[in-house]
Design an enzyme around this catalytic site. Structure first.
Site, mmCIF file in Angstrom:
data_model
loop_
_atom_site.group_PDB
_atom_site.id
_atom_site.type_symbol
_atom_site.label_atom_id
_atom_site.label_comp_id
_atom_site.label_asym_id
_atom_site.label_seq_id
_atom_site.Cartn_x
_atom_site.Cartn_y
_atom_site.Cartn_z
ATOM 1 N N ASP A 8 -3.119 -0.952 2.804
ATOM 2 C CA ASP A 8 -2.044 -0.313 2.052
ATOM 3 C C ASP A 8 -1.504 0.806 2.965
ATOM 4 O O ASP A 8 -2.186 1.232 3.909
ATOM 5 C CB ASP A 8 -2.632 0.254 0.753
ATOM 6 C CG ASP A 8 -1.635 1.101 0.001
ATOM 7 O OD1 ASP A 8 -0.499 0.646 -0.194
ATOM 8 O OD2 ASP A 8 -1.997 2.242 -0.389
ATOM 9 N N ASP A 10 0.833 3.989 1.922
ATOM 10 C CA ASP A 10 0.829 5.343 1.361
ATOM 11 C C ASP A 10 -0.577 5.736 0.884
ATOM 12 O O ASP A 10 -1.137 5.068 0.016
ATOM 13 C CB ASP A 10 1.802 5.435 0.180
ATOM 14 C CG ASP A 10 3.254 5.202 0.592
ATOM 15 O OD1 ASP A 10 3.672 5.785 1.590
ATOM 16 O OD2 ASP A 10 3.961 4.435 -0.092
HETATM 17 C C1 BG6 Z 1 3.856 2.785 -2.965
HETATM 18 C C2 BG6 Z 1 3.583 4.144 -3.548
HETATM 19 O O1 BG6 Z 1 3.213 2.635 -1.733
HETATM 20 O O2 BG6 Z 1 5.279 2.598 -2.795
HETATM 21 C C3 BG6 Z 1 4.353 4.295 -4.858
HETATM 22 O O3 BG6 Z 1 2.186 4.272 -3.786
HETATM 23 C C4 BG6 Z 1 5.840 4.058 -4.618
HETATM 24 O O4 BG6 Z 1 4.135 5.574 -5.402
HETATM 25 C C5 BG6 Z 1 6.036 2.678 -4.004
HETATM 26 O O5 BG6 Z 1 6.551 4.129 -5.856
HETATM 27 C C6 BG6 Z 1 7.487 2.341 -3.705
HETATM 28 O O6 BG6 Z 1 7.934 3.096 -2.632
HETATM 29 P P1 BG6 Z 1 9.433 3.151 -2.118
HETATM 30 O O7 BG6 Z 1 9.322 3.838 -0.783
HETATM 31 O O8 BG6 Z 1 9.930 1.736 -1.975
HETATM 32 O O9 BG6 Z 1 10.214 3.906 -3.130
HETATM 33 MG MG MG Z 2 -1.502 3.749 -1.672
#
Ligand code: BG6
Ligand code: MG
Length: 216
Positions: A8, A10
């Site tokens: 993963d 984030d």
């Molecule tokens: C995930 C995060 O990796 O990405 C979420 O944990 C986030 O919190 C999701 O909403 C979507 O991210 P993005 O960058 O497409 O808005």
């Molecule tokens: Mg994560």
């Protein structure tokens, strides 16, 4: 036998969670929702941008049309992307680079499985691209974690069977997704004890027993 590890993004490879939180809090306050907290933000971990928006809107009383919701999600993303411009190699979490190098040296393929549509930008700014064989992200999928789609696409891109992949995750939604994909999982991050993963560690520290984990 594990032949590929799907990380993963984030909260596992990079510390972007605080930036997501800041951008959602800003949007919440613009909407008059002053009580958006880190606990609310926890519910957004691993889920899509539109589902994360619902977490914010559920804190308020006003109803929005789908068209208005799209505008609000875009507003949050624009604030988040502004914050990402400051991102550098310093945002890479501890032990990540050593772990990626160690796995590559053993011939293990490296994938990223993230529902974030900003994944390519983040990998570029943090210079992690060089360690990654294949990326599966929000731009490749229609269903967010806990659906397994993002990990199934990653395995396919890596040319591996699902059970040959291990997932590394910091969110409950991601662990459910990994299990639904028939992949073993390593839970990391501040909530690692609550994730019900097959293996657990606070960080990707050197004491993680990769030898056992890679035996599958
Ligand atoms: C995930 C995060 O990796 O990405 C979420 O944990 C986030 O919190 C999701 O909403 C979507 O991210 P993005 O960058 O497409 O808005
Ligand atoms: Mg994560």
């Amino acid at each position: 036998m594990i032949k590929g590890v799907i990380f993963d993004l984030d909260g596992v490879l990079v510390s972007t969670d605080e930036l997501h939180y800041k951008a959602w809090k800003q949007l919440a306050e613009d909407l008059g929702i002053m009580n958006f907290t880190k606990e609310d933000n926890y519910l957004q971990k691993g889920v899509s941008r539109m589902e994360s928006l619902e977490v914010v809107l559920n804190k308020g009383t006003k109803l929005y049309t789908e068209a208005e919701k799209l505008i609000l999600a875009e507003k949050k993303n624009s604030c988040y992307v502004d914050l990402l411009q400051e991102l550098s190699t310093e945002a890479v979490l501890p032990h990540v680079v050593e772990t990626l190098e160690m796995l590559r040296a053993q011939g293990i393929l490296i994938g990223v499985g993230s529902v974030s549509k900003n994944t390519p930008l983040i990998l570029k700014r943090t210079e992690l691209e060089q360690y990654i064989d294949k990326v599966s992200c929000g731009l490749d999928i229609t269903r967010s974690k806990p659906d397994p789609e993002v990990f199934l696409v990653a395995a396919k891109k890596l040319g591996l069977q699902n059970e040959e992949c291990l997932v590394v995750e910091d969110s409950a939604a991601g662990i459910v997704a990994a299990k639904a994909a028939n992949m073993k999982c390593l839970g990391v991050g501040p909530e690692y004890r609550q994730l019900e993963a097959d293996y657990e560690s606070l960080t990707l520290q050197s004491e993680v027993d990769w030898h056992t984990i890679l035996q599958g």
